[in-house]
Design an enzyme around this catalytic site. Structure first.
Site, PDB file in Angstrom:
ATOM      1  CD  GLN A 135      84.415  54.408 -42.667  1.00 50.41           C
ATOM      2  OE1 GLN A 135      85.508  53.878 -42.843  1.00 50.41           O
ATOM      3  NE2 GLN A 135      84.186  55.691 -42.882  1.00 50.41           N
ATOM      4  CG  HIS A 151      85.814  53.417 -38.783  1.00 52.90           C
ATOM      5  ND1 HIS A 151      84.612  54.027 -38.503  1.00 52.90           N
ATOM      6  CD2 HIS A 151      86.531  54.321 -39.498  1.00 52.90           C
ATOM      7  CE1 HIS A 151      84.594  55.244 -39.015  1.00 52.90           C
ATOM      8  NE2 HIS A 151      85.754  55.447 -39.624  1.00 52.90           N
ATOM      9  CB  CYS A 202      85.422  60.212 -40.623  1.00 52.97           C
ATOM     10  SG  CYS A 202      84.793  58.535 -40.704  1.00 52.97           S
ATOM     11  CG  LEU A 203      85.340  58.773 -46.753  1.00 45.86           C
ATOM     12  CD1 LEU A 203      85.607  57.504 -47.566  1.00 45.86           C
ATOM     13  CD2 LEU A 203      85.204  59.974 -47.664  1.00 45.86           C
ATOM     14  N   GLY A 211      91.003  56.025 -46.508  1.00 51.57           N
ATOM     15  CA  GLY A 211      90.777  54.774 -45.793  1.00 51.57           C
ATOM     16  C   GLY A 211      89.295  54.502 -45.661  1.00 51.57           C
ATOM     17  CG  HIS A 251      90.355  57.218 -39.036  1.00 53.32           C
ATOM     18  ND1 HIS A 251      89.969  58.487 -38.654  1.00 53.32           N
ATOM     19  CD2 HIS A 251      89.312  56.725 -39.764  1.00 53.32           C
ATOM     20  CE1 HIS A 251      88.750  58.736 -39.128  1.00 53.32           C
ATOM     21  NE2 HIS A 251      88.340  57.686 -39.811  1.00 53.32           N
ATOM     22  CD  GLU A 252      89.726  53.947 -42.281  1.00 59.98           C
ATOM     23  OE1 GLU A 252      88.609  53.401 -42.104  1.00 59.98           O
ATOM     24  OE2 GLU A 252      89.831  55.139 -42.605  1.00 59.98           O
TER      25      GLU A 252
END
Length: 154
Positions: free
Chosen positions: A51, A135, A89-90, A46, A131-132
């Site tokens: 991000q 963000h 997380c990226l 995701g 999660h996304e």
């Protein structure tokens, strides 16, 4: 499409609230494509627009089940159950932690054509939606960790 740089923990943009997308134009479609390319290049499941440095309410998700979600202005409209599982997380490489999330969620959004859709996710997909969407509100998974593993963190 093009690859975008992923913003890392400590970058102020990750803590800001994203703005609603008013119109889905070529620029938004390009951003969606770039986000998909970046997601696959980074081997993630995701990615949210903040991000990649864009404060717009846009996420892309692919948990590896053959379905790619491109969601504009996503909003959780229903959740059920609860379970704890590992997340990473990226934007926070090397850190994982146990996070409690709903087991089932329904999300309303616009697709890349501007059509209203409702999608349902269970387990990993529900976790990815949550999660996304977090963000988009400046919330990171490390804010919700019940047990941390790895380096970095808060």
């Amino acid at each position: 499409m093009a690859l975008r740089n992923i913003r890392k923990y400590g970058d102020d943009i990750l803590r800001k609230k994203s703005r609603k997308v008013d119109v889905i134009n070529d620029r938004i479609k390009t951003l969606l494509g770039d986000m998909v390319d970046t997601l696959y290049e980074e081997d993630g499941i995701g990615l949210a627009a903040p991000q990649v440095g864009v404060l717009k309410r846009i996420v892309v998700i692919d948990i590896g089940d053959g379905v790619l979600y491109k969601l504009v202005n996503p909003e959780i409209i229903y959740s059920e159950g609860s379970y704890i599982d590992r997340e990473g997380c990226l934007s926070i490489p090397g850190v994982e932690g146990e996070v409690e999330r709903p087991q089932i969620v329904k999300v309303k959004a616009l697709n890349e054509e501007g059509e209203k859709i409702v999608v349902e996710g269970k387990d990993l997909l529900a976790r990815a939606f949550c999660h996304e969407i977090d963000h988009l509100n400046g919330v990171l998974f490390i804010d919700k960790i019940v047990k941390k593993e790895g380096e970095g963190g808060k």
